[in-house]
Design a protein around this motif. Structure first.
Motif, PDB file in Angstrom:
ATOM      1  N   UNK A 243      22.203  49.756  30.612  1.00 14.51           N
ATOM      2  CA  UNK A 243      22.088  50.698  29.493  1.00 14.51           C
ATOM      3  C   UNK A 243      23.479  50.808  28.879  1.00 14.51           C
ATOM      4  N   UNK A 244      23.828  49.846  28.014  1.00 18.75           N
ATOM      5  CA  UNK A 244      25.180  49.793  27.469  1.00 18.75           C
ATOM      6  C   UNK A 244      25.123  49.225  26.059  1.00 18.75           C
ATOM      7  N   UNK A 245      25.957  49.755  25.191  1.00 18.51           N
ATOM      8  CA  UNK A 245      26.030  49.251  23.827  1.00 18.51           C
ATOM      9  C   UNK A 245      26.952  48.036  23.775  1.00 18.51           C
ATOM     10  N   UNK A 246      26.829  47.280  22.710  1.00 21.08           N
ATOM     11  CA  UNK A 246      27.683  46.109  22.551  1.00 21.08           C
ATOM     12  C   UNK A 246      29.156  46.509  22.468  1.00 21.08           C
ATOM     13  N   UNK A 247      29.436  47.591  21.760  1.00 16.84           N
ATOM     14  CA  UNK A 247      30.826  48.051  21.620  1.00 16.84           C
ATOM     15  C   UNK A 247      31.418  48.424  22.965  1.00 16.84           C
ATOM     16  N   UNK A 248      30.655  49.138  23.788  1.00 14.49           N
ATOM     17  CA  UNK A 248      31.155  49.527  25.107  1.00 14.49           C
ATOM     18  C   UNK A 248      31.332  48.314  26.007  1.00 14.49           C
ATOM     19  N   UNK A 249      30.429  47.367  25.885  1.00  9.43           N
ATOM     20  CA  UNK A 249      30.558  46.135  26.665  1.00  9.43           C
ATOM     21  C   UNK A 249      31.837  45.388  26.311  1.00  9.43           C
ATOM     22  N   UNK A 250      32.109  45.241  25.024  1.00 10.74           N
ATOM     23  CA  UNK A 250      33.329  44.553  24.602  1.00 10.74           C
ATOM     24  C   UNK A 250      34.570  45.307  25.059  1.00 10.74           C
ATOM     25  N   UNK A 251      34.535  46.614  24.942  1.00 12.95           N
ATOM     26  CA  UNK A 251      35.689  47.425  25.311  1.00 12.95           C
ATOM     27  C   UNK A 251      35.997  47.309  26.797  1.00 12.95           C
ATOM     28  N   UNK A 252      34.964  47.205  27.596  1.00 14.03           N
ATOM     29  CA  UNK A 252      35.149  47.116  29.043  1.00 14.03           C
ATOM     30  C   UNK A 252      35.975  45.890  29.422  1.00 14.03           C
ATOM     31  N   UNK A 253      35.818  44.794  28.689  1.00 11.98           N
ATOM     32  CA  UNK A 253      36.559  43.576  28.999  1.00 11.98           C
ATOM     33  C   UNK A 253      37.898  43.505  28.270  1.00 11.98           C
ATOM     34  N   UNK A 254      38.109  44.409  27.323  1.00 10.03           N
ATOM     35  CA  UNK A 254      39.355  44.393  26.557  1.00 10.03           C
ATOM     36  C   UNK A 254      40.379  45.389  27.068  1.00 10.03           C
ATOM     37  N   UNK A 255      39.986  46.241  28.015  1.00  7.05           N
ATOM     38  CA  UNK A 255      40.869  47.302  28.486  1.00  7.05           C
ATOM     39  C   UNK A 255      41.978  46.812  29.401  1.00  7.05           C
ATOM     40  N   UNK A 256      41.785  45.654  30.045  1.00  3.64           N
ATOM     41  CA  UNK A 256      42.799  45.181  30.990  1.00  3.64           C
ATOM     42  C   UNK A 256      44.069  44.786  30.230  1.00  3.64           C
TER      43      UNK A 256
END
Length: 231
Positions: free
Chosen positions: A119-132
């Motif tokens: 249950x995740x939006x595309x924006x949140x998915x992208x952000x999760x991999x960009x935070x590192x």
């Protein structure tokens, strides 16, 4: 009439010399043949030894992990090895759905991929991999399907996102998406963006298979996602 005298005597050793020359030519001919025969045997032995140590990935099925991933992209991703194995399984539905795929080699390289329903939006998915911090992320997309890869030298992680309407609508509520993640533990054959591209291709193929298992409709899946170097 002149009387002919006796024929001149043949010089001593002429016959022996002739036979000696024949023997030399005989051994020269057979030595050349023997050399090429030995060379052919050596090539076959060396070729057999080479194949023994690198054949592992080539002995995998044409498509691994329940027929979802092409062997060629696995060969581009993992180093050559004497032996290799692969397995996959899927279980559950809705929030419990999971499909995973593993390819391991005798060289201790492991390709691991998994697909979950989130249950995740595309924006949140992208952000999760960009935070590192310090991680370079490359992105691609085609229609509703999006892919990305974290590119960091010889190591990398790739992920693919696609919206999904579960077949079991009672098991979940709200918008859902299939999210695949693929990485390599140990040495990889490729590096940088090339590695990220290979991992993304594998994640995409796993996602397409998982979509057929868990989601309604065929989905708008192109043959492959656009290449990172083309964007």
């Amino acid at each position: 009439m002149r009387r002919q005298g006796p024929a001149p005597a043949r010089p001593a050793g002429t016959r022996a010399a002739r036979h000696g020359g024949d023997d030399i030519r005989f051994w020269q001919t057979h030595s050349v043949k023997g050399f090429f025969a030995a060379a052919a045997v050596l090539v076959l032995v060396c070729g057999g030894l080479f194949l023994f140590f690198v054949k592992g990935l080539y002995l995998l099925p044409d498509k691994v992990c329940e027929g979802s991933v092409q062997r060629d992209v696995v060969i581009r991703t993992l180093p050559q090895a004497r032996a290799a194995d692969q397995w996959a399984h899927h279980r559950g539905t809705g929030r419990d759905f999971m499909f995973d795929c593993t390819v391991s080699t005798s060289g201790d390289s492991i390709l691991s991929g998994r697909v979950n329903l989130w249950d995740v939006s595309k924006a949140d998915w992208e952000q999760d991999y960009s935070d590192d911090p310090g991680t370079h992320v490359v992105r691609t997309s085609a229609g509703r399907v999006a892919g990305l890869a974290q590119v960091d030298g010889d190591r990398g992680v790739a992920s693919v996102y696609v919206p999904c309407e579960p077949k079991d609508t009672e098991a979940v509520t709200g918008p859902q998406a299939l999210v695949a993640e693929v990485d390599v533990v140990g040495r990889s054959k490729a590096s940088g963006v090339a590695l990220g591209q290979n991992l993304t291709d594998i994640a995409y193929q796993l996602t397409r298979h998982a979509h057929a298992l868990e989601c309604k409709g065929a989905g708008a899946f192109p043959g492959r996602l656009p290449r990172y170097e083309d964007r």
